[in-house]
Design a protein around this motif. Structure first.
Motif, PDB file in Angstrom:
ATOM      1  N   ASN A 120       0.853  -1.174   0.000  1.00  0.00           N
ATOM      2  CA  ASN A 120       0.000   0.000   0.000  1.00  0.00           C
ATOM      3  C   ASN A 120       0.898   1.237   0.000  1.00  0.00           C
ATOM      4  O   ASN A 120       1.735   1.397   0.896  1.00  0.00           O
ATOM      5  N   PRO A 121       0.755   2.119  -0.997  1.00  0.00           N
ATOM      6  CA  PRO A 121       1.615   3.310  -1.049  1.00  0.00           C
ATOM      7  C   PRO A 121       1.527   4.190   0.196  1.00  0.00           C
ATOM      8  O   PRO A 121       2.440   4.962   0.468  1.00  0.00           O
ATOM      9  N   ALA A 122       0.455   4.056   0.973  1.00  0.00           N
ATOM     10  CA  ALA A 122       0.356   4.815   2.227  1.00  0.00           C
ATOM     11  C   ALA A 122       1.444   4.378   3.205  1.00  0.00           C
ATOM     12  O   ALA A 122       1.819   5.143   4.091  1.00  0.00           O
ATOM     13  N   SER A 123       1.974   3.167   3.038  1.00  0.00           N
ATOM     14  CA  SER A 123       3.034   2.662   3.912  1.00  0.00           C
ATOM     15  C   SER A 123       4.434   2.972   3.385  1.00  0.00           C
ATOM     16  O   SER A 123       5.424   2.676   4.057  1.00  0.00           O
ATOM     17  N   THR A 124       4.522   3.534   2.169  1.00  0.00           N
ATOM     18  CA  THR A 124       5.833   3.722   1.525  1.00  0.00           C
ATOM     19  C   THR A 124       6.056   5.155   1.053  1.00  0.00           C
ATOM     20  O   THR A 124       6.795   5.376   0.094  1.00  0.00           O
ATOM     21  N   GLU A 125       5.396   6.091   1.699  1.00  0.00           N
ATOM     22  CA  GLU A 125       5.525   7.506   1.332  1.00  0.00           C
ATOM     23  C   GLU A 125       5.122   7.764  -0.121  1.00  0.00           C
ATOM     24  O   GLU A 125       5.686   8.613  -0.801  1.00  0.00           O
ATOM     25  N   GLY A 126       4.143   6.980  -0.621  1.00  0.00           N
ATOM     26  CA  GLY A 126       3.551   7.253  -1.921  1.00  0.00           C
ATOM     27  C   GLY A 126       4.081   6.451  -3.091  1.00  0.00           C
ATOM     28  O   GLY A 126       3.523   6.520  -4.178  1.00  0.00           O
ATOM     29  N   THR A 127       5.137   5.692  -2.904  1.00  0.00           N
ATOM     30  CA  THR A 127       5.687   4.895  -3.995  1.00  0.00           C
ATOM     31  C   THR A 127       5.043   3.515  -3.992  1.00  0.00           C
ATOM     32  O   THR A 127       4.914   2.889  -2.938  1.00  0.00           O
ATOM     33  N   LEU A 128       4.657   3.041  -5.177  1.00  0.00           N
ATOM     34  CA  LEU A 128       4.077   1.705  -5.296  1.00  0.00           C
ATOM     35  C   LEU A 128       5.204   0.697  -5.476  1.00  0.00           C
ATOM     36  O   LEU A 128       5.988   0.788  -6.422  1.00  0.00           O
ATOM     37  N   PHE A 129       5.304  -0.238  -4.524  1.00  0.00           N
ATOM     38  CA  PHE A 129       6.298  -1.307  -4.584  1.00  0.00           C
ATOM     39  C   PHE A 129       5.584  -2.636  -4.758  1.00  0.00           C
ATOM     40  O   PHE A 129       4.505  -2.849  -4.197  1.00  0.00           O
ATOM     41  N   GLU A 130       6.214  -3.513  -5.509  1.00  0.00           N
ATOM     42  CA  GLU A 130       5.760  -4.896  -5.667  1.00  0.00           C
ATOM     43  C   GLU A 130       6.792  -5.799  -5.017  1.00  0.00           C
ATOM     44  O   GLU A 130       7.991  -5.568  -5.167  1.00  0.00           O
ATOM     45  N   LEU A 131       6.333  -6.815  -4.311  1.00  0.00           N
ATOM     46  CA  LEU A 131       7.198  -7.896  -3.877  1.00  0.00           C
ATOM     47  C   LEU A 131       6.849  -9.099  -4.723  1.00  0.00           C
ATOM     48  O   LEU A 131       5.658  -9.346  -4.990  1.00  0.00           O
ATOM     49  N   CYS A 132       7.863  -9.841  -5.176  1.00  0.00           N
ATOM     50  CA  CYS A 132       7.575 -10.971  -6.053  1.00  0.00           C
ATOM     51  C   CYS A 132       8.557 -12.102  -5.826  1.00  0.00           C
ATOM     52  O   CYS A 132       9.663 -11.906  -5.308  1.00  0.00           O
TER      53      CYS A 132
END
Length: 137
Positions: A120-132
């Motif tokens: 959730n970008p709310a947890s990352t200061e607005g950046t969308l991260f994917e874990l894979c």
């Protein structure tokens, strides 16, 4: 847990229009192309390798897809950064233990067999991260 950059997702209006930059200027090679018709995904993907780096060009297949909404709101460009992990379930749990939230409905296996989830970008200061993670990792 090791986190290694897997790819960068780039939102584009047209893969056909975007590819020449990655192929001719960055000297990349087109590794794969596929379409995801999974509800809530709806995207054409072109996977391009440039000197050991992977880019996924993401073209929306309908006006309501997440990539189409992203382009309307923010324009073309970097959509997400994906990190490869050895054990996706463990990485999710480790992040949750640190208070990180996920976009729960994004947990899936894609057409290339990659298991993934977006933070959730709310947890990352607005950046969308994917874990894979990939089968056999």
């Amino acid at each position: 847990m090791n986190y290694e950059v897997d790819h960068i997702g780039i939102a584009v209006r047209s893969i056909e229009d975007a590819l020449p930059f990655y192929i001719n200027v960055l000297k990349g090679t087109l590794e794969d192309q596929y379409t995801s018709d999974v509800p809530g995904v709806e995207v054409h993907v072109a996977v391009v390798q440039t000197h050991g780096q992977t880019f996924e060009l993401l073209e929306p297949t309908n006006r309501e897809s997440p990539i189409a909404r992203f382009i309307r709101q923010k324009g073309k460009g970097v959509h997400h950064i994906a990190y490869r992990v050895e054990d996706l379930d463990q990485a999710i749990q480790d992040a949750r233990d640190k208070g990180i939230r996920f976009l729960e409905d994004t947990l899936r296996t894609n057409a290339r067999g990659r298991r993934l989830i977006y933070l959730n970008p709310a947890s990352t200061e607005g950046t969308l991260f994917e874990l894979c993670s990939y089968p056999g990792d």
